[in-house]
Scaffold this active site. Sequence first.
Site, PDB file in Angstrom:
ATOM      1  N   GLU A 146     -21.206  35.680  38.879  1.00  0.00           N
ATOM      2  CA  GLU A 146     -21.337  35.004  37.585  1.00  0.00           C
ATOM      3  C   GLU A 146     -22.778  34.645  37.265  1.00  0.00           C
ATOM      4  OE1 GLU A 146     -20.063  30.931  37.152  1.00  0.00           O
ATOM      5  OE2 GLU A 146     -19.768  30.735  39.314  1.00  0.00           O
ATOM      6  N   SER A 167     -17.699  24.295  35.189  1.00  0.00           N
ATOM      7  CA  SER A 167     -18.340  24.823  33.988  1.00  0.00           C
ATOM      8  C   SER A 167     -19.008  23.697  33.198  1.00  0.00           C
ATOM      9  CB  SER A 167     -17.309  25.584  33.152  1.00  0.00           C
ATOM     10  OG  SER A 167     -17.928  26.385  32.176  1.00  0.00           O
ATOM     11  N   HIS A 222     -16.525  33.335  37.593  1.00  0.00           N
ATOM     12  CA  HIS A 222     -16.672  31.974  37.118  1.00  0.00           C
ATOM     13  C   HIS A 222     -15.415  31.151  37.423  1.00  0.00           C
ATOM     14  CE1 HIS A 222     -18.275  28.827  34.597  1.00  0.00           C
ATOM     15  NE2 HIS A 222     -17.261  28.865  33.756  1.00  0.00           N
TER      16      HIS A 222
END
Length: 334
Positions: free
Chosen positions: A265, A171, A295
Site C-alpha cells: 500500500e 486509515s 491497506h
Amino acid sequence: MTSRGTSVPLRGSLRSRGAARVTASTLRPIASRLPYDKGGVQVARVLVEVAMRLCGSRLRGTKVTAVSDDGVVGEWVDATKPGFPEPNVAGEATGVVLYLHGSAYAICSARTHRGLASRLSREAGLPVFVVEYRLAPEHPFPSAADDIERAYRWLLERGYDPGNIVVAGDSAGGHLALDLVIDNARRSVPQPAAVVLFSPLIDLTFDLAEGRERVRRDPMISAAGARALTTLYTSGQEPSIPRLRLAVDAGTVLPPFLVQAGGAEMLVADAEYLRDLVEANAGTCTLEIWPDQMHVFQALDRVSPEAAPALRRAAQFIRTELGLTAIPSGHSVL
C-alpha cells in the site's frame, strides 16, 4: 523499528498476493473512475460495505450495543469469552479499546468495522468502543476530530482511567488518533495508555503516498483518488493548519505506538513518517511492515491469512501496555 522477526513473514502469502492482484484489476479501476461528489461518495460507501462483509468475518457471539449519549454516537463491540475482561476492584473492565475507523473521512462506519472490532475484542480480551463520527461531505472539518475528542472525554467522564484506555484505528482513524493525543497534550488532558494503528493516514496532502506510488502502485486506489476523497473533509481549509498538518509542539509527551502497514500500500510511507515523528519527539513507536499486504489487511481475514497473526500481535501489545497478563491458551481466535 521495522519488525522483521520470525512473526512477520518476509513475503506475503500466495492467497494475499492473489487478492491484491484481483483488487488491482477490479476495485482500483472503479475507485479511479468514481466522481468524488456527494453521489460518488454514496456509491463508494455501498461498495466498501459490501467488500468489508465479503472479505472480513465477524465472530459469532459478539455483543453489539448501540450508544447515543451526550453527543457521543457509536457502538460497544464485545466478543470476549467468559471470564474476560478481568474485572478490577470496582467490578468493571480493566481496559477498553477506543476504535477510530477509516476511511478518508467519508466512507466507513461502526457497522463496516464490526468484524474487525469483534476480532480485536476477542484477541485482546477487552470491549471495543467504535466511534460513529460524522462523515464528509455532509460534515466537513473539524466535525470528525471534534467527535473523537468528545468520545475520549466521554470515557473519562464515565470513570475509565486514561491508563486503561488504548486508542486504536485505521486509515483516516490514524490521523484522528494522532490529532487526539496532540490535542490532549495541548490541553493537559491525560493521555491513553497506548495507540495502535493499522495503515494510518497522516499526510493529507498525499505527497508521501504519491512518492510511494512511484515505487509500487497501490492495489486499491491511487493517491490522486484518495486525495479527492479526503478533500471533501478538508475543503476550504489550509493544509498547513496544525490540526491537519499534525504539528507536534516541542516537549509533547506521546503514548507508545504500534503501527502496522502493508507493504503493497501507498500509506506505508505515512507509517514510516509517523514512526520518525514519534521518535523525534522522544516517543516509542514499533513499526511493522507486512510484506505484500493491502491497506488495512487486518480487516480482510477471509482473503489475507496474515490478518489474524497481525491482529494477535496488536492485541498482545495492547495487553502489555495495559499491564495485563497474556491471554490464556485457547482464548485466541486462531
